[in-house]
Design a protein around this motif. Sequence first.
Motif, PDB file in Angstrom:
ATOM      1  N   GLU A 159      14.207   0.346 -10.021  1.00  0.00           N
ATOM      2  CA  GLU A 159      15.672   0.440 -10.085  1.00  0.00           C
ATOM      3  C   GLU A 159      16.277  -0.170  -8.831  1.00  0.00           C
ATOM      4  N   ILE A 160      16.983  -1.261  -9.027  1.00  0.00           N
ATOM      5  CA  ILE A 160      17.647  -1.971  -7.929  1.00  0.00           C
ATOM      6  C   ILE A 160      18.909  -1.211  -7.547  1.00  0.00           C
ATOM      7  N   ARG A 161      19.113  -0.999  -6.237  1.00  0.00           N
ATOM      8  CA  ARG A 161      20.265  -0.184  -5.815  1.00  0.00           C
ATOM      9  C   ARG A 161      21.255  -0.924  -4.919  1.00  0.00           C
ATOM     10  N   PRO A 182       0.806  -1.230   0.000  1.00  0.00           N
ATOM     11  CA  PRO A 182       0.000   0.000   0.000  1.00  0.00           C
ATOM     12  C   PRO A 182       0.838   1.279   0.000  1.00  0.00           C
ATOM     13  N   VAL A 183       1.794   1.382   0.915  1.00  0.00           N
ATOM     14  CA  VAL A 183       2.667   2.561   0.934  1.00  0.00           C
ATOM     15  C   VAL A 183       4.093   2.008   0.907  1.00  0.00           C
ATOM     16  N   ASN A 184       4.658   1.979  -0.301  1.00  0.00           N
ATOM     17  CA  ASN A 184       5.855   1.167  -0.531  1.00  0.00           C
ATOM     18  C   ASN A 184       7.134   1.901  -0.120  1.00  0.00           C
ATOM     19  N   GLU A 185       7.286   2.133   1.169  1.00  0.00           N
ATOM     20  CA  GLU A 185       8.489   2.826   1.643  1.00  0.00           C
ATOM     21  C   GLU A 185       8.716   2.527   3.122  1.00  0.00           C
ATOM     22  N   PHE A 186       9.973   2.534   3.512  1.00  0.00           N
ATOM     23  CA  PHE A 186      10.312   2.330   4.920  1.00  0.00           C
ATOM     24  C   PHE A 186      11.672   2.935   5.209  1.00  0.00           C
ATOM     25  N   PRO A 225      12.304   1.308  -0.697  1.00  0.00           N
ATOM     26  CA  PRO A 225      11.068   0.591  -1.003  1.00  0.00           C
ATOM     27  C   PRO A 225      11.007  -0.730  -0.239  1.00  0.00           C
ATOM     28  N   VAL A 226       9.805  -1.136   0.169  1.00  0.00           N
ATOM     29  CA  VAL A 226       9.641  -2.447   0.813  1.00  0.00           C
ATOM     30  C   VAL A 226       9.932  -3.533  -0.220  1.00  0.00           C
TER      31      VAL A 226
END
Length: 720
Positions: A89-91, A71-75, A83-84
């Motif tokens: 883009e893979i970092r 739902p909220v793709n961040e942490f 991003p969860v």
Amino acid sequence: MTQLGQSITRIDARAKVTGAALFPGDVNIPGQLWMKVLFARRPHARIKRLDVSKAQAAPGVVYVFTARDVPVNEFGLGSKDAPVLNNDEIRWVGEKVALVVADTEQQAEHARDLIEIEYEDLPPLIDPHEAMKPGAPQVHPHYAGNVMKHIPIRKGDLETGFAQADVIIESEYHTPAQEHAYLQPEAGVAYIDDEGRVTVVVGGQWTHEDQEQIAHALGLPLDKVRVIYPAIGGAFGGREDMSVQIILALAAYKLNRPVKIIWSREESIIGHHKRHPMWLKSKWGATRDGKIVAAHVEIIADAGPYMYTSPKVLGNAAFGATGPYEIPNVKVDAYAVTTNNIVTGAFRGFGGPQTHFQAESQMNKLAEKLGIDPVELRLKNVLREGSLLSTQTPLPGGIVSLPQVVQKCADEFGWAKRSAVGGRRSSVGFGFACALKNIGFSFGYQENAWAKVELHGGAEIEKVIVYHAAAEVGQGAHTALAQMAANTLGVSLDKIEMRVSDTNTSESSGSVSASRMTYIGGNAIKGACERALKKWSDEERPAIAEYKYLAPPTTNFDPVTGKSKPNVAYGYVAEAVEVKVDTETGQVRVVRVTCADDVGKAINPRLIEGQIEGAIAQAQGWTIQENFQSKDGKVLTPTMSTYLIPGILDVPERVDSVILEYADSDGPWGARGMAEMPFIPLAPAIIAAVHDATGVWFDEFPLTPWRVLEGLKKNKLDAD
Ligand code: MOS
């Protein structure tokens, strides 16, 4: 009756040694599903195509989660910049791309390997120095020039300071990454509880922070999320940031089924952050009689692509750059720089070990150049009451015991007599270092902890229930807190029942990190007990009281000068070591360590000795055996057979723990925090001892045999 100062057996000992204690991997819920994570395993790439249809159709598979399901793709703790699940883009290698949930672990694993994914590999940015150059590609759009954070500290005038110096030491240091290598890899189970809350049983360091981050990512109100910690197999800062918390909650919430995960050791090493590697450029000046007059330190920390706990690590690094010394002229610049290396974050000492290694090595080199004994040089320069820190404020808490700690360590070790045992250029050497460690996160964060106490009984208190959220990660926090409760209430320890680490029954106690829980949590327990006792004497039955302790306020670094009142309290530590260097094989053996710690008040001396011995083993690993290696952002040491932590035959033959108790004016019964302290001076003390034995200064470690031999060879060539 006193329960303080006694080495009582820890309250969780029996359950742990008999195997009765449940760790997250031991908790099973009827009907649970199993999860496997698809990690990107490449440092920098763009996902061109992601097809989960074959995985979704595989036997036993219930659902395959990708980024669109979050739902909220961040942490993130410092900033929610990660991003969860990442389908873009893979970092870094540990980026999570998809989650497979199936009836069994084997089915989940099998299906994970059926996920079709097409990557466009991109060049990884690996060297933070390259990343800081103008025109370097951006690792993360938020951080201009790849600088995630810069902390400057300015005190006095550097030029004036160096003009007064008779000797100057200039060095460049590098400190390596480190893996937490806790006993128990990440694991947990999530389910929907009777009241409809997404409940996650997991190991962590701060129940309420986990709760907040889970609720945020799931788009749920806080009270719809519950976090419970059972027994936890070590943390050391490695559980400070999210690993399996959010993904477990997501799956249980969406599927309305219990979901379990256990990471393998390899997944643990790939999947969670490491200690920040740092590059340190350092120039210190002193007068002939040994007064340090100026220090200029530049610190570059490899932060990996996301913030995690980097701001706190960088704060302690900048603060620790001048060591435990009063230096009138200081310039420090600390940078956390984004790269495509494995993400970095909290690890015992929060950046203090890295920058103290620099400060203490500078001191030891100055001592040599000045011909002043290293202990004497320290006694001339250590912080005392009223001394101004590099941040231009004095230390809080009353007595600043560094002179006593340094002297006591030297005395107990027999420092003055050491040359009788071995000499220069022989294979035996001696080294000394000291440090200060702040208690708490602070730097403007309002330190707080909550506790609730219930007193049950009639004429006498028959039962006490203590509610508290402190995580027991193996350090003994629950035992120390129970001892403090028993002492305040005047009851025996067997009357105390601890109800802990559940967001449903406690408010926040903050993190078990930064050596803060004995001090901050202890003050909360003490306050709650005192309030409950008052109600008890007013005849309330049961007598119930809550208390939220708020520590004295602190301030963050001024953005230009770094001026601040950075911390609530400090602990002080010194270490002397004896090493044996085999000049044929390059092997370094730590023979003995004396570690003197001012803990303010030893609530439980045996637990403190455990912390000292554990910290020394861990710091020795960082300095000598452990060798976290990566190439182009890929981890080359993802197993315990390639990443060697010290075994029983590697740790020092002898550790003498010297516990000093100079009370802090605001600590509970005078207690200071101490868990990280003994880690901090060990690397520079070992490096100094190896120099004493061989004549070589190592400005980089680990001291693997080949590095030691190379140093010896180079030294010999230089001499010829
Ligand atoms: Mo720690 S780095 O204080 O969790």
